[in-house]
Design a protein around this motif. Structure first.
Motif: not given
Length: 594
Positions: A181-183, A187-188, A194-197, A260-261
């Motif tokens: 779950t660390v990587p 990544v998340g 970026r998704y916020n902007a 990724v998820f």
């Protein structure tokens, strides 16, 4: 010309700080929100009972061939299933109760704020930007409060509980799952910013597009008459293409997150099957333990897969909170001071401008500078001047549509800033050159400033404004006149606006060229009726027509933001060359006053 949204997306602003804006509005429904989260949490935990039951069944009755021993476990699984269904119902009921009411309260607060914000604010903001914040952004917040925020919390807790159970079942394999779950987290968090902007850019561009649609619909007659439908569409299409491009970029970012998820649990499941099989082979793990481990991880799949979607929804909600917060945080530059009490104002009242100056925000030079003008109770003063001299601005200061930046405006000796706005706007009535009507009945439009007006008062106002034509409409005063009153002619709209202004017989009446859209015959009838109204009130009249000037007791000449001459029409015509020159610019005026 295309313009950028008024505020660029604040990508550096934290999501949590933006979402915390909701706290005051969520507080009244805290109990319902707690019930929503609690029922969702318990339903999620109820799911975890099934893998544990499966482990016991495999290592117990199935391993021993005891069919009768299956019955208690089947009954237990059924109990947990019914409990999960009941909790699901409670969650949906509590969720709708809280999120819909919170959306209503937030929308009410935003609308009230828009009503209280000064005209200078609305001068800078496009209507489409305000509309998108009051509609789509509100829906985004409601969806997050009712679903995204709840399951973001629930799924994080579920992940923690499941990981703990995995460690208890077989800690080496549980530790391996935890390390994977660390990587995923790194990544998340990276793609989340970026998704916020990108979400903020999409929301702002939607506001720009809404502005174009609204303007083209309201100005459809102008667009058609000029044959510019193609030009208007091209302007709209450029923004629509830009919005599509921004949305596709947002979709690509979200797709990468989902990729990724989605990929992570498949790799992890393969790791579990290989590692679990080896553990079973060495006797470190039972078959039931492996089946239970896989079943627990299967329960973990939805929380893991939903993290990307829920984080994206949280980003959209944070952007929506920021956009709405820009409006809620906008300063109320025209507002009542704390503890302000109503003052005694006579009818008619004395109106004075004392060394008044005004500069628009961001302007380099003042529009008004050192204006002094005194209107005695019951006096009518005509304000004349060239285009751009500041006439409309001066009239807007009386009702505090703007506040002076120097000097003061007084009504019966009281600074208008020392009068409660509700009182000020009940004693000062304004009729603008551009008559604005609302999508409601004729009577509702007329009584907007005086809801308690009786039939006799309404009839008198209609007579003064020569607006008795309303009785010929399909349902008379109950006729709904349509958005912006476009079903009426310009002269009809202006007469209704004038009737609305004179209905309350205000202490001070401000008329900003209210007869400009009337024909000569109707104008003479209105002016004849207006004389009786003006005799009982103090009136400041912006005049461009000769007959309007003749309604006044005195005339004030405004040049480049200053009152340069005050007197009767005859005095100014005889003594002030600038006044004669102004009149001579209009052949009608010149002929009337020669």
């Amino acid at each position: 010309m295309d313009t950028d949204p008024p505020h660029p997306p604040p990508a550096e602003r934290g999501r949590l700080s933006a979402l915390l804006r909701l706290r005051p509005y969520a507080r009244p429904y805290r109990g319902w929100l707690v019930l929503t989260v609690a029922s969702a949490m318990l339903a999620s935990l109820a799911q975890l009972a099934v893998p544990l039951i499966i482990q016991r069944v495999v290592d117990g009755p199935l391993a021993d061939g005891d069919r009768a021993g299956l019955i208690p476990y089947v009954g237990l699984a059924l109990v947990f299933g019914v409990a999960e269904a009941a909790l699901f119902f409670v969650r949906r009921w509590a969720m709708n109760h809280s999120s819909l009411r919170l959306e209503r309260d937030l929308r009410d607060a935003l609308y009230q704020r828009l009503q209280r914000l000064p005209v200078s604010f609305h001068d800078r903001w496009s209507s489409g930007q305000l509309l998108s914040r009051a509609t789509s952004d509100m829906s985004t917040i409601r969806r997050f409060v009712g679903f995204g925020g709840v399951f973001l919390l629930v799924n994080l807790v579920t992940c923690a509980v499941v990981l703990a159970l995995l460690l208890l079942t077989y800690w080496p394999l549980g530790l391996a799952v935890l390390l994977t779950t660390v990587p995923l987290t790194v990544v998340g968090l990276r793609w989340e910013k970026r998704y916020n902007a990108e979400s903020r850019l999409v929301q702002d561009e939607q506001g720009e597009l809404a502005t174009d649609v609204e303007e083209s619909v309201q100005g459809i007659r102008v667009v058609k008459s000029l044959g510019r439908s193609g030009l208007v569409f091209d302007r709209y299409d450029r923004k629509a293409v830009r919005l599509r491009s921004l949305q596709l970029q947002k979709v690509r970012t979200l797709a990468l997150l989902w990729c990724v998820f989605e990929f992570h649990p498949q790799v992890t499941r393969a790791l579990i099957l290989v590692g679990g099989s080896l553990a079973v082979g060495t006797g470190a793990l039972t078959v039931g333990g492996l089946v239970g481990f896989v079943a627990l991880f299967t329960v973990l799949l939805w929380p893991i897969l939903s993290i990307g979607f829920l984080l994206a929804q949280a980003q959209e909600a944070a952007s929506a909170c920021d956009r709405i917060g820009e409006l809620l945080d906008a300063p109320l530059t025209v507002a009542d001071r704390p503890g302000l009490e109503p003052a005694d104002v006579g009818s008619p009242a004395r109106l004075r401008f004392e060394d008044v100056g005004f500069t628009y925000p961001g302007a380099d030079r003042p529009v008004l500078d050192g204006v002094d003008l005194d209107l005695a109770p019951g006096e009518t003063v005509a304000l004349v001047g060239a285009t751009g001299s500041g006439k409309t601005t001066l009239t807007a200061l009386v009702g505090r549509l703007y506040d002076v930046t120097a000097g003061r405006v007084t009504v019966d000796g009281v600074d208008v800033r020392d009068l409660p706005l509700a009182q000020l706007r009940s004693v000062v009535a304004v009729a603008f050159e551009d008559a604005t009507l609302f999508s409601m009945s004729v009577r509702e439009n007329l009584t907007l400033g005086r809801p308690d007006a009786g039939d006799d008062d309404v009839d008198e106002a209609l007579r003064v404004a020569q607006a008795e034509f309303v009785h010929d409409l399909p349902w008379g005063l109950a006729t709904r006149i349509g958005e912006q009153g476009l079903s009426l002619s310009g002269g009809q709209r202006q007469r209704l606006a004038l009737a609305r202004a004179v209905l309350g017989r205000p202490s001070v009446l401000v008329l900003d060229d209210p007869l400009s859209a009337l024909d000569v015959h109707t104008e003479s009838l209105v002016e004849a009726a207006l004389r009786s109204v003006l005799a009982g009130t103090t009136a400041l009249v912006v005049a461009h027509r000769p007959s309007t000037v003749l309604l006044a007791d005195r005339v004030a000449l405004l040049q480049e933001g200053r009152i340069t001459a005050v007197g009767t029409h005859s005095e100014l015509l005889a003594e002030v060359p600038a006044y004669r020159d102004l009149l001579a610019q209009d052949s009608e005026l010149s002929g009337a006053f020669s």
